[in-house]
Design a protein around this motif. Structure first.
Motif: not given
Length: 146
Positions: A97, A101-102, A120, A122
């Motif tokens: 993380y 974000g991821w 979110k 990614y």
């Protein structure tokens, strides 16, 4: 539609050197449990993170590390926007993380950043950002017709 496997050469070389060192250490210590456990852990981690495969179909983006135990998928209908980005070196490798974000990455700095309708974010590391962007463009045109 699109499938590409990126090999983490730096990771493979680094982990292989550590594995070689641990093999020698195991032999010199008559297979003492601590170096042996370290060896087993390094081999498993290398198997999990040696490669990153990205697949784009007409409905999904899928990512899979190494042996395929670690994987993640995204429905294209949930993607609001995407762009090519450069990750700073300190974001590291693997699954982590970050402030953005991821992140899913095994080497290099290039990535595709997906902004989802949920908010979110990614990032998927790739050594083919242009080909992956083209595949996403084509896939999203297919999904917009549905």
């Amino acid at each position: 539609m699109y499938k590409h496997t990126q090999v983490g050469y730096f990771l493979i070389i680094t982990y292989s050197l550590v594995i070689l060192f641990l093999c020698v250490l195991n032999i010199l210590t008559d297979f003492h449990p601590i170096p042996l456990i370290g060896l087993i852990i390094m081999v498993i981690v290398l198997g999990f993170f040696a490669t990153l495969t990205v697949k784009v179909t007409d409905r999904r983006i899928g990512i899979q590390f190494g042996w395929g135990v670690l994987r993640k998928g995204f429905h294209l209908k949930d993607v609001e926007a995407y762009q090519v980005v450069k990750n700073p070196w300190y974001f590291g490798w693997g699954i982590r993380y970050t402030p953005r974000g991821w992140l899913f990455r095994i080497s290099g700095r290039s990535a595709i950043e997906l902004k989802m309708k949920s908010g979110k974010i990614y990032r998927i590391g790739t050594d083919e950002p242009n080909r992956l962007t083209k595949a996403l463009n084509e896939a999203l045109q297919v999904t917009s017709v549905d």
